[in-house]
Design an enzyme around this catalytic site. Structure first.
Site, short mmCIF file in Angstrom:
data_model
loop_
_atom_site.label_atom_id
_atom_site.label_comp_id
_atom_site.label_asym_id
_atom_site.label_seq_id
_atom_site.Cartn_x
_atom_site.Cartn_y
_atom_site.Cartn_z
N LYS A 124 0.82 -1.22 0.00
CA LYS A 124 0.00 0.00 0.00
C LYS A 124 0.84 1.26 0.00
O LYS A 124 0.49 2.26 -0.62
CB LYS A 124 -0.92 0.02 1.23
CG LYS A 124 -2.13 -0.87 1.08
CD LYS A 124 -3.24 -0.39 1.99
CE LYS A 124 -4.51 -1.19 1.78
NZ LYS A 124 -5.58 -0.76 2.66
N LYS A 207 -4.86 -9.33 -7.43
CA LYS A 207 -6.04 -9.56 -6.58
C LYS A 207 -7.19 -8.63 -7.00
O LYS A 207 -6.93 -7.46 -7.33
CB LYS A 207 -5.63 -9.27 -5.12
CG LYS A 207 -6.62 -9.71 -4.09
CD LYS A 207 -6.18 -9.30 -2.69
CE LYS A 207 -6.32 -7.80 -2.49
NZ LYS A 207 -6.20 -7.36 -1.09
N LYS A 210 -11.01 -3.25 -4.37
CA LYS A 210 -11.85 -2.06 -4.52
C LYS A 210 -11.01 -0.85 -4.93
O LYS A 210 -11.55 0.15 -5.40
CB LYS A 210 -12.67 -1.78 -3.25
CG LYS A 210 -11.95 -1.94 -1.94
CD LYS A 210 -12.93 -2.02 -0.75
CE LYS A 210 -12.25 -2.63 0.46
NZ LYS A 210 -13.11 -3.21 1.45
P1 TYM Z 1 -10.35 -5.66 3.49
O1 TYM Z 1 -11.34 -4.59 3.79
O2 TYM Z 1 -9.29 -5.40 2.48
O3 TYM Z 1 -11.12 -6.96 3.02
C1 TYM Z 1 -12.16 -7.50 3.81
C2 TYM Z 1 -12.15 -9.03 3.70
O4 TYM Z 1 -12.30 -9.42 2.33
C3 TYM Z 1 -11.23 -10.28 1.98
N1 TYM Z 1 -10.87 -10.01 0.59
C4 TYM Z 1 -10.76 -10.96 -0.35
N2 TYM Z 1 -10.95 -12.29 -0.29
C5 TYM Z 1 -10.76 -12.98 -1.43
N3 TYM Z 1 -10.40 -12.41 -2.60
C6 TYM Z 1 -10.21 -11.07 -2.70
N4 TYM Z 1 -9.87 -10.51 -3.85
C7 TYM Z 1 -10.39 -10.29 -1.53
N5 TYM Z 1 -10.29 -8.95 -1.27
C8 TYM Z 1 -10.58 -8.81 0.04
C9 TYM Z 1 -10.10 -9.92 2.92
O5 TYM Z 1 -9.16 -10.97 3.03
C10 TYM Z 1 -10.84 -9.65 4.20
O6 TYM Z 1 -11.12 -10.85 4.88
N6 TYM Z 1 -7.34 -5.58 7.44
C11 TYM Z 1 -8.63 -6.03 6.96
C12 TYM Z 1 -9.80 -5.49 7.76
C13 TYM Z 1 -9.73 -5.77 9.22
C14 TYM Z 1 -9.94 -7.02 9.85
C15 TYM Z 1 -9.84 -6.75 11.26
C16 TYM Z 1 -10.20 -8.30 9.37
C17 TYM Z 1 -9.50 -4.86 10.19
N7 TYM Z 1 -9.56 -5.44 11.44
C18 TYM Z 1 -9.98 -7.79 12.18
C19 TYM Z 1 -10.36 -9.31 10.31
C20 TYM Z 1 -10.24 -9.04 11.71
C21 TYM Z 1 -8.78 -5.55 5.53
O7 TYM Z 1 -8.20 -4.59 5.10
O8 TYM Z 1 -9.71 -6.22 4.83
#
Ligand code: TYM
Length: 346
Positions: A124, A207, A210
């Site tokens: 990032k 990947k 968004k």
């Molecule tokens: P974030 O917001 O990027 O994504 C949320 C969830 O979606 C999954 N994900 C995907 N899974 C499969 N293929 C993809 N292309 C894909 N893009 C996103 C992510 O693996 C995630 O599970 N750091 C985290 C948010 C967070 C969090 C937490 C998660 C903050 N605190 C505590 C679990 C527990 C994040 O940025 O996810």
């Protein structure tokens, strides 16, 4: 780093926590990698806590109006996908101050060397790490706080979050070791199913995200039926027919991705999908996938739009969820302060 053989959390009851950033449209990757599985866990009767992590979102610039909208739309997306606010706790992170407080305490437990190894920060921040916010660097410690604040034992996530959950285990272990307590559990990343890493529809090596500048690279929860079908029909593929077996997908990232998406949407394994479509060209497979994706995703989009007609109701649901989350989080935070030696006299 983490020891996979650590004994399970005998002193902790099963509890699930996970979060999604409200930083733009939720995608098919978020749905298959996270949301769909949140609903499955909820319906297994385990205690489930789900959070729109707005404090994480602002580690990069967010336009305030757009963020406000994205939080409500994210909540509508969770509910439309099947998260039931009566069965799961659903809230946005900033409404429960304990997240930021425990985040600070864990900043003081996590080590610089550990943070330096986090690949998401490197991705990032890119070449411009000097200009990244301090929050982006500390992001994984706040994520550890999200999880540990509820003594969560399982964290359903996509593949890309595995390293962060493993770091959470290390932070928990160091805290327990330094203060000679068995206070925080060792949460397990739960990465299951055929779509733990959904790839871009334009480039099977990237990947689905968004933040990709190309909207055609992803399916958004906000896309209507026509848009979903069009994006799938236009997805980049190679000219070969689908193979009969999984080995035949080696070196064919785009084909593998579409097969995985079909599998995850239909509840089949990728091998079963190839059993059905092996030998077929994309001229046959893409329309079948488009129909399937529309049948699953379009009703979610319709329900989301309906929920977004009443933002006050969404705010009420998030507020109620925050109250419930706070009731679990506060005592755990207080106990953390006490273990660390702070005077808490009010
Ligand atoms: P974030 O917001 O990027 O994504 C949320 C969830 O979606 C999954 N994900 C995907 N899974 C499969 N293929 C993809 N292309 C894909 N893009 C996103 C992510 O693996 C995630 O599970 N750091 C985290 C948010 C967070 C969090 C937490 C998660 C903050 N605190 C505590 C679990 C527990 C994040 O940025 O996810």
């Amino acid at each position: 780093m983490s020891d996979e053989t650590t004994t399970p959390n005998a002193n902790f009851k099963r509890r699930i926590f996970s979060g999604i950033q409200p930083s733009g449209n939720l995608t098919l990757g978020n749905y298959l990698g996270a949301l769909k599985r949140f609903v499955e866990k909820q319906n297994e009767g385990i205690e489930t806590i789900y959070c729109l992590v707005d404090l994480h979102a602002v580690t990069v610039w967010q336009d305030p109006e757009k963020l406000r909208h994205a939080i409500r739309e994210g909540a509508a997306g969770f509910i439309a996908a099947g998260v039931d606010p009566e069965k799961s706790i659903l809230f946005n992170q900033s409404q429960v101050g304990a997240h930021a407080e425990l985040g600070w305490l864990l900043n003081c437990v996590a080590r610089m060397g550990w943070m330096n190894r986090m690949t998401q920060f490197k991705d990032k921040a890119g070449k411009n790490a000097e200009k990244a916010s301090l929050g982006l660097y500390a992001y994984p410690a706040l994520m550890a706080a999200d999880i540990l604040l509820y003594h969560a034992t399982e964290v359903p996530v996509g593949e890309d979050q595995k390293q962060h959950v493993e770091l959470t285990r290390d932070i928990a272990a160091k805290f327990n070791h330094d203060y000679k307590v068995d206070f925080f559990p060792q949460p397990t990343p739960v990465i299951e199913g055929a779509a733990t890493r959904v790839m871009s529809l334009r480039d099977g090596t990237k990947k689905m995200s968004k933040s990709d500048p190309s909207d055609a690279s992803r399916i958004n929860l906000t896309d209507d039926a026509d848009t979903i079908a069009k994006k799938i029909r236009k997805a980049v593929t190679d000219p070969e027919p689908l193979p009969e077996t999984l080995d035949g997908l080696d070196g064919r990232a785009e084909a593998r991705n579409l097969v995985n998406i079909y599998a995850a949407l239909s509840g089949k394994t990728p091998a079963e999908v190839l059993g059905e479509y092996g030998g077929a060209g994309f001229g046959t497979f893409k329309p079948a996938l488009a129909d399937l994706a529309v049948s699953v995703m379009a009703p979610i989009n319709t329900e989301m739009n309906r929920l977004m007609q009443d933002p006050a109701e969404i705010d009420r649901i998030l507020g109620k969820g925050a109250d419930k989350a706070d009731a679990i989080a506060r005592p755990i935070l207080e106990k953390t302060y006490e273990i660390m030696g702070m005077v808490r006299s009010r």
